[in-house]
Design an enzyme around this catalytic site. Structure first.
Site, PDB file in Angstrom:
ATOM      1  N   ASN A 156      -3.302  -7.339   9.400  1.00 57.75           N
ATOM      2  CA  ASN A 156      -3.945  -7.196   7.362  1.00 57.75           C
ATOM      3  C   ASN A 156      -3.933  -8.267   6.720  1.00 57.75           C
ATOM      4  O   ASN A 156      -5.042  -8.943   6.377  1.00 57.75           O
ATOM      5  CB  ASN A 156      -3.581  -5.650   6.635  1.00 57.75           C
ATOM      6  CG  ASN A 156      -2.117  -6.243   6.140  1.00 57.75           C
ATOM      7  OD1 ASN A 156      -2.464  -6.328   4.881  1.00 57.75           O
ATOM      8  ND2 ASN A 156      -1.473  -5.321   6.301  1.00 57.75           N
ATOM      9  N   CYS A 199      -8.328   1.814   6.069  1.00 59.63           N
ATOM     10  CA  CYS A 199      -7.763   2.426   4.872  1.00 59.63           C
ATOM     11  C   CYS A 199      -8.636   2.148   4.132  1.00 59.63           C
ATOM     12  O   CYS A 199      -8.388   0.506   4.293  1.00 59.63           O
ATOM     13  CB  CYS A 199      -6.479   2.481   5.674  1.00 59.63           C
ATOM     14  SG  CYS A 199      -5.782   1.376   5.302  1.00 59.63           S
ATOM     15  N   GLU A 222       0.156  -0.438  15.557  1.00 61.79           N
ATOM     16  CA  GLU A 222      -0.888   0.331  15.874  1.00 61.79           C
ATOM     17  C   GLU A 222      -1.091   0.838  16.820  1.00 61.79           C
ATOM     18  O   GLU A 222      -1.558   2.311  17.235  1.00 61.79           O
ATOM     19  CB  GLU A 222      -1.498   0.380  14.459  1.00 61.79           C
ATOM     20  CG  GLU A 222      -2.181   1.309  13.836  1.00 61.79           C
ATOM     21  CD  GLU A 222      -2.526   1.069  12.824  1.00 61.79           C
ATOM     22  OE1 GLU A 222      -2.227   0.979  12.238  1.00 61.79           O
ATOM     23  OE2 GLU A 222      -3.996   1.996  13.357  1.00 61.79           O
ATOM     24  N   THR A 263      -6.466   0.698  11.563  1.00 59.76           N
ATOM     25  CA  THR A 263      -6.447   1.255  10.051  1.00 59.76           C
ATOM     26  C   THR A 263      -7.029  -0.507   9.590  1.00 59.76           C
ATOM     27  O   THR A 263      -6.903   0.022   8.564  1.00 59.76           O
ATOM     28  CB  THR A 263      -5.331   1.953   9.504  1.00 59.76           C
ATOM     29  OG1 THR A 263      -4.179   1.263  10.008  1.00 59.76           O
ATOM     30  CG2 THR A 263      -5.207   3.281   9.850  1.00 59.76           C
ATOM     31  N   CYS A 266       1.206  -0.738  -0.163  1.00 55.69           N
ATOM     32  CA  CYS A 266       0.042  -0.032   0.301  1.00 55.69           C
ATOM     33  C   CYS A 266       0.902   1.260  -0.181  1.00 55.69           C
ATOM     34  O   CYS A 266       1.451   1.191   0.345  1.00 55.69           O
ATOM     35  CB  CYS A 266      -1.194  -0.304   1.402  1.00 55.69           C
ATOM     36  SG  CYS A 266       0.166  -0.253   2.448  1.00 55.69           S
ATOM     37  N   CYS A 321       2.165   5.860   9.095  1.00 58.23           N
ATOM     38  CA  CYS A 321       0.880   6.774   7.932  1.00 58.23           C
ATOM     39  C   CYS A 321       0.330   7.319   8.156  1.00 58.23           C
ATOM     40  O   CYS A 321       0.091   7.402   9.211  1.00 58.23           O
ATOM     41  CB  CYS A 321       0.318   5.250   7.604  1.00 58.23           C
ATOM     42  SG  CYS A 321      -0.190   5.084   6.241  1.00 58.23           S
ATOM     43  N   HIS A 327      -1.011  -4.644  19.680  1.00 58.54           N
ATOM     44  CA  HIS A 327      -0.448  -4.172  18.163  1.00 58.54           C
ATOM     45  C   HIS A 327       0.003  -3.336  18.302  1.00 58.54           C
ATOM     46  O   HIS A 327      -0.089  -1.704  18.768  1.00 58.54           O
ATOM     47  CB  HIS A 327      -1.270  -3.836  16.767  1.00 58.54           C
ATOM     48  CG  HIS A 327      -0.907  -4.331  15.697  1.00 58.54           C
ATOM     49  ND1 HIS A 327      -0.529  -3.539  15.225  1.00 58.54           N
ATOM     50  CD2 HIS A 327      -1.083  -5.463  15.120  1.00 58.54           C
ATOM     51  CE1 HIS A 327      -0.431  -2.960  14.198  1.00 58.54           C
ATOM     52  NE2 HIS A 327      -0.464  -4.646  13.752  1.00 58.54           N
TER      53      HIS A 327
HETATM   54  O1  10E Z   1       0.130  -5.467  11.443  1.00 56.04           O
HETATM   55  P1  10E Z   1      -0.467  -4.259  10.300  1.00 56.04           P
HETATM   56  O2  10E Z   1      -1.324  -5.082   9.306  1.00 56.04           O
HETATM   57  O3  10E Z   1      -0.977  -3.250  10.987  1.00 56.04           O
HETATM   58  O4  10E Z   1       1.253  -4.001   9.724  1.00 56.04           O
HETATM   59  P2  10E Z   1       2.299  -3.676   8.478  1.00 56.04           P
HETATM   60  O5  10E Z   1       3.458  -3.668   8.491  1.00 56.04           O
HETATM   61  O6  10E Z   1       1.415  -5.980   7.399  1.00 56.04           O
HETATM   62  O7  10E Z   1       1.440  -3.660   7.361  1.00 56.04           O
HETATM   63  C1  10E Z   1       1.170  -2.669   6.632  1.00 56.04           C
HETATM   64  C2  10E Z   1       0.232  -1.296   8.118  1.00 56.04           C
HETATM   65  C3  10E Z   1       0.559  -0.297   8.976  1.00 56.04           C
HETATM   66  C4  10E Z   1       1.581  -0.165   8.578  1.00 56.04           C
HETATM   67  C5  10E Z   1      -0.791  -0.281   9.916  1.00 56.04           C
HETATM   68  N1  10E Z   1      -1.330   0.662   9.530  1.00 56.04           N
HETATM   69 FE1  SF4 Z   2      -0.988   0.881   3.885  1.00 57.16          FE
HETATM   70 FE2  SF4 Z   2      -3.346   1.557   5.776  1.00 57.16          FE
HETATM   71 FE3  SF4 Z   2      -1.304   0.902   7.223  1.00 57.16          FE
HETATM   72 FE4  SF4 Z   2      -1.320   3.576   5.404  1.00 57.16          FE
HETATM   73  S1  SF4 Z   2      -2.987   2.385   7.392  1.00 57.16           S
HETATM   74  S2  SF4 Z   2       0.757   1.754   5.704  1.00 57.16           S
HETATM   75  S3  SF4 Z   2      -2.106   2.918   3.888  1.00 57.16           S
HETATM   76  S4  SF4 Z   2      -1.969  -0.240   5.384  1.00 57.16           S
END
Ligand code: 10E
Ligand code: SF4
Length: 327
Positions: free
Chosen positions: A231, A201, A133, A171, A19, A103, A131
């Site tokens: 995610n 998001c 975030e 998100t 993303c 982000c 987590h």
């Molecule tokens: O574990 P998440 O999905 O939150 O993170 P990721 O680093 O696998 O993917 C990017 C997503 C972020 C930075 C959270 N919005």
């Molecule tokens: Fe990606 Fe969405 Fe996380 Fe931003 S908030 S890093 S666009 S997954």
């Protein structure tokens, strides 16, 4: 013809993989390595992907869990998941040169939470305990923040004033599960304010919609992504919830021949932190078990791009490009 010789149709989800927030965060580390030279310290994995982290580590990034592992004055990047205020304050006290790769869509949720708190509301954060975030978001909002993860948590919740509440969300949540939790919140606290599922998001929503379409046409699903990627886990769960065997794998070494026995169509997608090169390696790996034919589903085209932090911004027209660190 034995199954192992029959062609397997491999269908790729669209969109999948990186993303805009992940692309920006990784490029922030790359630009910092180029401009300041190694080592560059990164608090927490820049994104939750083993290959990305290993690659940047090889190029001179040092990943730390906490800032007390960073020498005074060193250049330090905050990961895409965001950090709590106490982390920013500690960085200031230690004189670290911070570059923030949070982000912008995570930062937007922080702002939203602070705005609700300034209206005198208590905040309910829908998200996963522990987590990165979630810890960052809770720590960015002054005052009490309640974390809820399930509809049952909503039922158990005790708040100071049911008339002065707001909710925000992580998100990367499941859109469907979050809708249920928001419905439970609004049923119990009718005057609660919140963004519906809009804090989830665009990239999360698009990848979840795409895997749902994919699940309709395939016999099993592979999600390329790391085990600690929220995610990516949600994508696997959606596939499994629609009755398809679904596997979350870091790379081709995790492939298991038994997964491809007796199926004719395999869906492949990737979490927002998984590079396309890993998807291609996985496709090459599947060929070890069956001959394959690859196609890509039609899907939403994404063209989101975020600005870089000032210290690493693109040069203005006529300005010199980013200076390289001295060898
Ligand atoms: O574990 P998440 O999905 O939150 O993170 P990721 O680093 O696998 O993917 C990017 C997503 C972020 C930075 C959270 N919005
Ligand atoms: Fe990606 Fe969405 Fe996380 Fe931003 S908030 S890093 S666009 S997954």
């Amino acid at each position: 013809m034995p199954n192992s010789e029959r062609e397997l149709r491999v269908v790729l989800a669209q969109p999948r993989g990186f993303c805009a927030g992940v692309e920006r965060a990784i490029e922030i580390v790359e630009r910092a390595l180029k401009k300041f030279g190694p080592p560059i310290y990164v608090r927490h994995e820049i994104v939750h992907n083993r290959r990305v982290v290993e690659d940047l580590r090889r190029r001179g990034a040092i990943f730390v869990d906490e800032l007390d592992e960073v020498p005074p004055g060193a250049t330090t990047i905050f990961s895409a998941h965001g950090v709590a205020r106490v982390v920013e304050e500690e960085a200031g006290r230690r004189g670290l040169a911070v570059i923030d790769a949070t982000c912008p869509l995570v930062a937007k949720v922080h702002n939203e939470g602070r705005r609700y708190a300034a209206q005198g509301r208590e905040i309910i954060l829908i998200g996963h305990a522990g987590h990165a975030e979630v810890e960052g978001t809770i720590g960015q909002i002054p005052g009490r923040v309640y974390l809820v993860q399930t509809v049952e948590d909503v039922e158990r919740l005790e708040v100071a004033d049911p008339e002065r509440l707001a909710y925000i969300t992580q998100t990367t949540l499941s859109v469907d599960d979050t809708r249920d939790i928001i419905a439970a919140l609004t049923a119990r606290f009718p005057s609660i304010k919140g963004p519906d599922v809009r804090d989830i998001c665009y990239a999360t929503q698009n990848r979840q919609s795409a895997v749902r379409v994919l699940a309709e046409t395939v016999d099993a699903i592979l999600v390329v992504g790391s085990q600690n990627s929220s995610n990516s886990n949600r994508l696997r769960e959606i596939g499994a919830g629609l009755g398809k065997p679904a596997y979350l794998i870091d790379d081709a070494s995790a492939l298991d021949g038994a997964w491809f026995e007796g199926i004719s169509t395999l869906g492949v997608t990737a979490g927002a932190s998984a590079p396309e090169s890993l998807v291609q390696e996985v496709i090459a790996g599947i060929r070890r078990f069956r001959p394959i034919r690859v196609e890509t589903l039609a899907g939403v085209e994404e063209n989101v791009r975020f600005r870089f932090p000032r210290e690493l911004a693109d040069p203005e027209p006529g300005e010199a490009p980013l200076a390289e660190a001295a060898p």
